[in-house]
Design an enzyme around this catalytic site. Sequence first.
Site, PDB file in Angstrom:
ATOM      1  N   GLU A   1     -39.471   3.580 -21.832  1.00 14.97           N
ATOM      2  CA  GLU A   1     -39.989   3.455 -20.467  1.00 14.97           C
ATOM      3  C   GLU A   1     -38.842   3.428 -19.467  1.00 14.97           C
ATOM      4  O   GLU A   1     -37.722   3.032 -19.797  1.00 14.97           O
ATOM      5  CB  GLU A   1     -40.764   2.125 -20.341  1.00 14.97           C
ATOM      6  CG  GLU A   1     -42.256   2.273 -20.144  1.00 14.97           C
ATOM      7  CD  GLU A   1     -42.673   2.733 -18.746  1.00 14.97           C
ATOM      8  OE1 GLU A   1     -42.023   3.622 -18.159  1.00 14.97           O
ATOM      9  OE2 GLU A   1     -43.671   2.207 -18.251  1.00 14.97           O
ATOM     10  N   ASP A   2     -39.135   3.845 -18.244  1.00 14.42           N
ATOM     11  CA  ASP A   2     -38.138   3.769 -17.182  1.00 14.42           C
ATOM     12  C   ASP A   2     -37.951   2.331 -16.713  1.00 14.42           C
ATOM     13  O   ASP A   2     -36.844   1.854 -16.543  1.00 14.42           O
ATOM     14  CB  ASP A   2     -38.521   4.684 -16.001  1.00 14.42           C
ATOM     15  CG  ASP A   2     -39.967   4.523 -15.542  1.00 14.42           C
ATOM     16  OD1 ASP A   2     -40.683   3.659 -16.100  1.00 14.42           O
ATOM     17  OD2 ASP A   2     -40.385   5.253 -14.634  1.00 14.42           O
TER      18      ASP A   2
ATOM     19  N   ASP B   1     -42.163  -3.475 -15.177  1.00 14.56           N
ATOM     20  CA  ASP B   1     -42.428  -4.227 -13.943  1.00 14.56           C
ATOM     21  C   ASP B   1     -43.493  -5.280 -14.263  1.00 14.56           C
ATOM     22  O   ASP B   1     -43.166  -6.353 -14.778  1.00 14.56           O
ATOM     23  CB  ASP B   1     -42.858  -3.228 -12.859  1.00 14.56           C
ATOM     24  CG  ASP B   1     -43.107  -3.875 -11.502  1.00 14.56           C
ATOM     25  OD1 ASP B   1     -42.790  -5.054 -11.340  1.00 14.56           O
ATOM     26  OD2 ASP B   1     -43.615  -3.187 -10.594  1.00 14.56           O
TER      27      ASP B   1
ATOM     28  N   PHE C   1     -37.978  -3.080  -5.302  1.00 18.33           N
ATOM     29  CA  PHE C   1     -38.442  -1.726  -5.582  1.00 18.33           C
ATOM     30  C   PHE C   1     -37.243  -0.789  -5.569  1.00 18.33           C
ATOM     31  O   PHE C   1     -36.476  -0.754  -4.613  1.00 18.33           O
ATOM     32  CB  PHE C   1     -39.481  -1.295  -4.537  1.00 18.33           C
ATOM     33  CG  PHE C   1     -40.142  -0.002  -4.900  1.00 18.33           C
ATOM     34  CD1 PHE C   1     -41.186   0.025  -5.826  1.00 18.33           C
ATOM     35  CD2 PHE C   1     -39.712   1.198  -4.359  1.00 18.33           C
ATOM     36  CE1 PHE C   1     -41.785   1.221  -6.187  1.00 18.33           C
ATOM     37  CE2 PHE C   1     -40.310   2.399  -4.711  1.00 18.33           C
ATOM     38  CZ  PHE C   1     -41.351   2.409  -5.632  1.00 18.33           C
TER      39      PHE C   1
ATOM     40  N   ARG D   1     -36.612  10.995  -7.220  1.00 24.67           N
ATOM     41  CA  ARG D   1     -36.446  10.983  -8.676  1.00 24.67           C
ATOM     42  C   ARG D   1     -35.115  11.611  -9.091  1.00 24.67           C
ATOM     43  O   ARG D   1     -34.522  11.222 -10.074  1.00 24.67           O
ATOM     44  CB  ARG D   1     -37.575  11.772  -9.356  1.00 24.67           C
ATOM     45  CG  ARG D   1     -38.951  11.138  -9.276  1.00 24.67           C
ATOM     46  CD  ARG D   1     -39.880  11.795 -10.277  1.00 24.67           C
ATOM     47  NE  ARG D   1     -41.291  11.535 -10.015  1.00 24.67           N
ATOM     48  CZ  ARG D   1     -41.963  10.477 -10.466  1.00 24.67           C
ATOM     49  NH1 ARG D   1     -41.342   9.567 -11.170  1.00 24.67           N
ATOM     50  NH2 ARG D   1     -43.245  10.325 -10.197  1.00 24.67           N
TER      51      ARG D   1
HETATM   52  P1  IMP Z   1     -45.763  -1.652 -14.648  1.00 24.01           P
HETATM   53  O1  IMP Z   1     -46.090  -2.506 -13.469  1.00 24.01           O
HETATM   54  O2  IMP Z   1     -44.771  -2.303 -15.568  1.00 24.01           O
HETATM   55  O3  IMP Z   1     -46.998  -1.143 -15.342  1.00 24.01           O
HETATM   56  O4  IMP Z   1     -45.036  -0.372 -14.055  1.00 24.01           O
HETATM   57  C1  IMP Z   1     -45.816   0.697 -13.684  1.00 24.01           C
HETATM   58  C2  IMP Z   1     -45.032   1.863 -13.255  1.00 24.01           C
HETATM   59  O5  IMP Z   1     -44.768   1.671 -11.882  1.00 24.01           O
HETATM   60  C3  IMP Z   1     -43.669   2.108 -13.898  1.00 24.01           C
HETATM   61  O6  IMP Z   1     -43.752   2.838 -15.090  1.00 24.01           O
HETATM   62  C4  IMP Z   1     -43.000   2.901 -12.815  1.00 24.01           C
HETATM   63  O7  IMP Z   1     -43.356   4.268 -12.920  1.00 24.01           O
HETATM   64  C5  IMP Z   1     -43.596   2.300 -11.560  1.00 24.01           C
HETATM   65  N1  IMP Z   1     -42.682   1.305 -10.977  1.00 24.01           N
HETATM   66  C6  IMP Z   1     -42.628  -0.020 -11.180  1.00 24.01           C
HETATM   67  N2  IMP Z   1     -41.627  -0.579 -10.481  1.00 24.01           N
HETATM   68  C7  IMP Z   1     -41.036   0.455  -9.822  1.00 24.01           C
HETATM   69  C8  IMP Z   1     -39.913   0.537  -8.931  1.00 24.01           C
HETATM   70  O8  IMP Z   1     -39.219  -0.442  -8.594  1.00 24.01           O
HETATM   71  N3  IMP Z   1     -39.628   1.782  -8.464  1.00 24.01           N
HETATM   72  C9  IMP Z   1     -40.335   2.898  -8.789  1.00 24.01           C
HETATM   73  N4  IMP Z   1     -41.366   2.868  -9.626  1.00 24.01           N
HETATM   74  C10 IMP Z   1     -41.721   1.651 -10.130  1.00 24.01           C
HETATM   75 MG    MG Z   2     -43.093   4.961 -15.522  1.00 29.10          MG
END
Ligand code: IMP
Ligand code: MG
Length: 195
Positions: A115-116, A119, A168, A181
């Site tokens: 995963e990138d 969050d 963010f 990106r």
């Molecule tokens: P989750 O909240 O862990 O499910 O993250 C959901 C998705 O939101 C991640 O896979 C990212 O693609 C995007 N995301 C979460 N935090 C950030 C951020 O700080 N910058 C850009 N994308 C984010």
């Molecule tokens: Mg992602």
Amino acid sequence: MTAQAKAPLVNIVSEKPLADDLARILLTGTEIASRVADLGSRISHDYQGKDLVLVGVLKGVIFFLSDLSREISIPHSFDLVGAQSYKSGVKSSGQVSITKDIDLELQGRDVLLVEDIYDTGGTIHLVHDMIRMYRPNSLEVCTLLYKKCKRTKTLPIKYVGFEIEDVFVVGYGLDYKEKYRSLKCIGVLHPEVYQ
Ligand code: IMP
Ligand code: MG
């Protein structure tokens, strides 16, 4: 082409370099490359003799996945899964749906979910649950970024690139409204960009 037909293009295509919208850089391209190389060598060591499959979560992961794969010296495959996380502005809602399933057979294989960013954890949890149904031999998680924030659910993460503050970020695959990106670094946008 008439001057009138050209006019809208002038409004949407900015001449300004993307990086000018950053208030600060959190991680440089060089720092990221060095950490990705470390992760690649750890993974190569840990998965010796295993049937490793990297599964990346689209689309923020593409640069990380392609760099990580090339830093792994042992034979492995990779696949991609699509997950849509519903966001309002720069906040994850935690609601996620799967938009693309896995193509490869995962049963009995050693899957590393890539995963990138972790969050809220909603995306990884959903994809993790989905992959478990394919009955891999092992299933671990690797995330480039791990946000230090309060979560309702947590998952053990075997490989973390960087722990970052709860802000963010954009760049190296991560977007704001599908922009930024392609930045080689990871940084924080100027607040005006959100307005
Ligand atoms: P989750 O909240 O862990 O499910 O993250 C959901 C998705 O939101 C991640 O896979 C990212 O693609 C995007 N995301 C979460 N935090 C950030 C951020 O700080 N910058 C850009 N994308 C984010
Ligand atoms: Mg992602």
